[in-house]
Scaffold this motif. Structure first.
Motif, PDB file in Angstrom:
ATOM      1  N   PHE A 168      11.109  18.769   8.914  1.00 43.70           N
ATOM      2  CA  PHE A 168       9.799  18.957   9.537  1.00 43.70           C
ATOM      3  C   PHE A 168       9.901  19.853  10.776  1.00 43.70           C
ATOM      4  N   GLY A 169       8.736  20.422  11.151  1.00 37.63           N
ATOM      5  CA  GLY A 169       8.710  21.395  12.232  1.00 37.63           C
ATOM      6  C   GLY A 169       9.082  20.841  13.592  1.00 37.63           C
ATOM      7  N   VAL A 170       8.890  19.520  13.819  1.00 35.44           N
ATOM      8  CA  VAL A 170       9.270  18.936  15.105  1.00 35.44           C
ATOM      9  C   VAL A 170      10.773  19.064  15.319  1.00 35.44           C
ATOM     10  N   PHE A 171      11.544  18.936  14.250  1.00 36.66           N
ATOM     11  CA  PHE A 171      12.995  19.128  14.364  1.00 36.66           C
ATOM     12  C   PHE A 171      13.303  20.535  14.855  1.00 36.66           C
ATOM     13  N   THR A 172      12.614  21.526  14.304  1.00 35.91           N
ATOM     14  CA  THR A 172      12.861  22.914  14.707  1.00 35.91           C
ATOM     15  C   THR A 172      12.576  23.114  16.181  1.00 35.91           C
ATOM     16  N   SER A 173      11.428  22.620  16.642  1.00 33.20           N
ATOM     17  CA  SER A 173      11.065  22.828  18.047  1.00 33.20           C
ATOM     18  C   SER A 173      12.012  22.084  18.977  1.00 33.20           C
ATOM     19  N   GLU A 174      12.376  20.834  18.639  1.00 32.47           N
ATOM     20  CA  GLU A 174      13.296  20.082  19.494  1.00 32.47           C
ATOM     21  C   GLU A 174      14.691  20.706  19.491  1.00 32.47           C
ATOM     22  N   PHE A 175      15.121  21.215  18.347  1.00 35.00           N
ATOM     23  CA  PHE A 175      16.430  21.882  18.286  1.00 35.00           C
ATOM     24  C   PHE A 175      16.437  23.117  19.182  1.00 35.00           C
ATOM     25  N   LEU A 176      15.335  23.871  19.173  1.00 32.89           N
ATOM     26  CA  LEU A 176      15.265  25.057  20.019  1.00 32.89           C
ATOM     27  C   LEU A 176      15.243  24.687  21.497  1.00 32.89           C
ATOM     28  N   VAL A 177      14.554  23.590  21.841  1.00 33.41           N
ATOM     29  CA  VAL A 177      14.532  23.140  23.236  1.00 33.41           C
ATOM     30  C   VAL A 177      15.933  22.781  23.704  1.00 33.41           C
ATOM     31  N   VAL A 178      16.634  21.963  22.924  1.00 35.17           N
ATOM     32  CA  VAL A 178      17.969  21.505  23.325  1.00 35.17           C
ATOM     33  C   VAL A 178      18.956  22.666  23.342  1.00 35.17           C
ATOM     34  N   HIS A 190       0.864  -1.187   0.000  1.00 39.01           N
ATOM     35  CA  HIS A 190       0.000   0.000   0.000  1.00 39.01           C
ATOM     36  C   HIS A 190       0.900   1.237   0.000  1.00 39.01           C
ATOM     37  N   PRO A 191       1.454   1.599  -1.157  1.00 35.92           N
ATOM     38  CA  PRO A 191       2.466   2.670  -1.213  1.00 35.92           C
ATOM     39  C   PRO A 191       2.018   3.993  -0.596  1.00 35.92           C
ATOM     40  N   ALA A 192       0.774   4.406  -0.854  1.00 37.90           N
ATOM     41  CA  ALA A 192       0.319   5.695  -0.316  1.00 37.90           C
ATOM     42  C   ALA A 192       0.316   5.680   1.206  1.00 37.90           C
ATOM     43  N   LEU A 193      -0.201   4.591   1.777  1.00 34.40           N
ATOM     44  CA  LEU A 193      -0.209   4.472   3.232  1.00 34.40           C
ATOM     45  C   LEU A 193       1.199   4.309   3.778  1.00 34.40           C
ATOM     46  N   GLY A 194       1.991   3.452   3.131  1.00 35.46           N
ATOM     47  CA  GLY A 194       3.332   3.168   3.632  1.00 35.46           C
ATOM     48  C   GLY A 194       4.211   4.399   3.665  1.00 35.46           C
ATOM     49  N   TRP A 195       4.216   5.161   2.576  1.00 33.83           N
ATOM     50  CA  TRP A 195       5.077   6.338   2.548  1.00 33.83           C
ATOM     51  C   TRP A 195       4.517   7.466   3.412  1.00 33.83           C
ATOM     52  N   SER A 196       3.191   7.506   3.611  1.00 31.14           N
ATOM     53  CA  SER A 196       2.624   8.466   4.562  1.00 31.14           C
ATOM     54  C   SER A 196       3.090   8.146   5.978  1.00 31.14           C
ATOM     55  N   LEU A 197       3.120   6.844   6.310  1.00 32.01           N
ATOM     56  CA  LEU A 197       3.605   6.449   7.633  1.00 32.01           C
ATOM     57  C   LEU A 197       5.089   6.777   7.783  1.00 32.01           C
ATOM     58  N   VAL A 198       5.866   6.543   6.735  1.00 32.87           N
ATOM     59  CA  VAL A 198       7.290   6.885   6.782  1.00 32.87           C
ATOM     60  C   VAL A 198       7.466   8.380   7.047  1.00 32.87           C
ATOM     61  N   ALA A 226       8.857  12.656  10.697  1.00 32.21           N
ATOM     62  CA  ALA A 226       8.524  13.967  11.275  1.00 32.21           C
ATOM     63  C   ALA A 226       8.497  13.906  12.791  1.00 32.21           C
ATOM     64  N   ILE A 227       7.796  12.911  13.370  1.00 29.38           N
ATOM     65  CA  ILE A 227       7.647  12.871  14.826  1.00 29.38           C
ATOM     66  C   ILE A 227       8.943  12.457  15.507  1.00 29.38           C
ATOM     67  N   ALA A 228       9.832  11.777  14.777  1.00 30.00           N
ATOM     68  CA  ALA A 228      11.130  11.409  15.340  1.00 30.00           C
ATOM     69  C   ALA A 228      12.072  12.598  15.437  1.00 30.00           C
ATOM     70  N   GLY A 229      11.702  13.713  14.808  1.00 25.52           N
ATOM     71  CA  GLY A 229      12.501  14.925  14.936  1.00 25.52           C
ATOM     72  C   GLY A 229      13.553  15.107  13.862  1.00 25.52           C
ATOM     73  N   LEU A 230      13.327  14.529  12.688  1.00 24.05           N
ATOM     74  CA  LEU A 230      14.283  14.709  11.595  1.00 24.05           C
ATOM     75  C   LEU A 230      13.895  15.930  10.762  1.00 24.05           C
ATOM     76  N   PRO A 231      14.896  16.664  10.237  1.00 25.21           N
ATOM     77  CA  PRO A 231      14.573  17.781   9.359  1.00 25.21           C
ATOM     78  C   PRO A 231      14.048  17.240   8.029  1.00 25.21           C
TER      79      PRO A 231
END
Length: 483
Positions: free
Chosen positions: A387-397, A367-375, A380-385
């Motif tokens: 994505f915005g989570v990376f920005t917020s975690e970088f500012l926290v640290v 299911h490529p659409a689902l699989g790559w959406s999950l990736v 993003a939630i793991a904090g990789l650039p």
């Protein structure tokens, strides 16, 4: 009628109407329409003249953006819910009677959260959070399985104890304000309390905040009061998991921050920062380790929510313009990304007929659409650039390292441990030989139902690359208010 009254009135009216509609398809799209009307009214709050603070309702720099964010995620979740529920009906997991109940409670839940965010009254905010607790407890048990009922009772009991402690803390706050403001509504009104907080009894303020932090912190999912959260996510309908993680945790943290502002305005009160830092670090560290032992895909991301609320609580505990800015940005990015992940996980569990991680693999092939959406969501939630989570975690640290280098170390270690766990699980879920689809009741995911996922992830991506000036100005303004 002011936009704020529309924001609060539409969910209340929709809950009543949906309770009497037995045609689930009509109810699902009326749910979407009501959510769209609520979001449209919430968006106009940015340009409409703000109502004068009263004894009940308030619109200020702190809550206006959170009201709009809550209404937006409620709308996208309602769109996802329409497709998700249709499949649950085909599988005969839900009956029209249960769906009538579900849609009514969904609007009641959204209305309760919006009321909590809009309240200018300590008691009204407590009632609204309690209303959100009751409505979600009922929805967690929607499937009526033994596990779902057990999860709902666990949620109700633990959060009931928490909200009772928050009520006691609210009463103590009223007692602390009484000598300065006298009896009556003024002593429980935010706008009045903030103007006179320096005159309150600091001893009572300190005790009140401890009860409030534990009480509302239970709703935030902060360790060690987090035990309800994984069960509620795993056993309830996936749309409820999305709004629990994306919205309710924010509302409870918002309540904690309102009381933190009162303590910050009293120079003799204790500094609330160390308490929030301790609970934030504990939540981050515990959740990061627990991610390695999860066998259920929804429980996995439930612990991820505990981790990220710990990060936000830590940032606000550190305080200061930059750390508060990072905390506000992290709340926003977590809401968008985590809701998108739960949308994806909901489709995956229906396609595969299971939530067990061991029985799901090779999604990018099957299911490529689902699989790559999950990736994209996990990246993003793991904090990789970028994505915005990376920005917020970088500012926290970075802000922590500049002020307290020793505190930055456990934060960085916790983030890395959680990052490793998520990538480990992602490799199995997304790649490798595809696992078989559900033998009974499998489905093909329509492209329209994927749009909420892609919209959330696109917003998180744009936020990681460029933050609009009005949004930055809002974050900076609120960061200064938080102290």
């Amino acid at each position: 009628m002011t936009p704020l009254l529309v924001v609060l009135g539409v969910p209340a009216g929709a809950a009543i109407v949906l309770a009497f509609i037995s045609q689930w398809r009509l109810a699902a799209w009326l749910n979407v329409a009501a959510s769209a009307a609520t979001f449209a009214a919430a968006a106009t709050l940015f340009v409409a003249e703000r109502p004068e603070p009263g004894h009940l309702l308030l619109v200020d720099d702190f809550n206006i953006y959170l009201i709009a964010l809550t209404a937006f995620v409620a709308l996208t979740t309602a769109v996802f819910s329409a497709s998700y529920i249709a499949h649950e009906v085909r599988r005969r997991r839900l009956t029209p009677r249960l769906l009538r109940f579900y849609h009514a409670m969904y609007q009641a839940f959204i209305g309760s959260m919006l009321m909590a965010l809009s309240a200018d009254n300590l008691g009204l905010m407590w009632v609204a959070v309690e209303g959100a607790t009751l409505s979600t407890a009922l929805m967690v048990s929607l499937y009526r399985t033994p596990a779902a009922i057990e999860a709902a009772w666990k949620y109700f009991i633990l959060c009931g104890v928490g909200i009772a402690l928050a009520l006691f803390g609210t009463m103590l706050m009223y007692l602390a304000a009484q000598p300065a403001l006298g009896e009556g509504m003024a002593a429980v009104t935010w706008s009045t309390l903030m103007a006179h907080a320096a005159d309150f009894d600091p001893a009572l303020l300190n005790v009140a905040f401890v009860f409030l932090l534990v009480g509302y912190g239970t709703k935030v999912g902060l360790a060690p009061f987090h035990a309800w959260l994984p069960d509620a996510h795993a056993e309830g309908p996936t749309p409820i998991s999305a709004v629990l993680s994306g919205l309710l945790l924010n509302v409870a943290l918002y309540a904690v921050l309102r009381f933190k502002m009162l303590l910050a305005a009293n120079p003799q009160a204790l500094a609330p920062g160390p308490l929030m830092i301790g609970m934030g670090l504990l939540s981050l560290s515990l959740a990061a380790l627990m991610l390695y032992r999860r066998r259920d895909i929804k429980r996995l991301f439930a612990y991820s929510s505990i981790e990220h609320m710990g990060i936000a609580a830590f940032a606000f505990g550190m305080g200061g313009p930059l750390a508060n800015f990072a905390g506000l940005l992290h709340m926003t990015m977590h809401s968008l990304v985590k809701a998108a992940i739960f949308f994806t996980v909901g489709h995956v569990s229906q396609v595969k007929g299971t939530q067990r991680i061991a029985d799901i693999s090779g999604l990018t092939t099957s299911h490529p659409a689902l699989g790559w959406s999950l990736v994209a969501g996990v990246v993003a939630i793991a904090g990789l650039p970028p994505f915005g989570v990376f920005t917020s975690e970088f500012l926290v640290v970075s802000s922590t390292f500049a002020r307290q280098p020793l505190l930055a170390l456990p934060v960085a270690v916790g983030l890395l441990v959680g990052f490793g766990a998520l990538l480990l699980r992602l490799h199995q879920l997304a790649f490798g030989p595809p696992s078989p689809n559900a033998r009974v009741g499998g489905r093909t995911v329509p492209t329209l139902s994927l749009l909420p996922i892609w919209l959330h992830l696109a917003l998180a991506l744009v936020a990681g690359i460029y933050l609009p000036a009005p949004l930055v100005a809002w974050f900076q303004s609120v960061a200064r208010l938080l102290g």
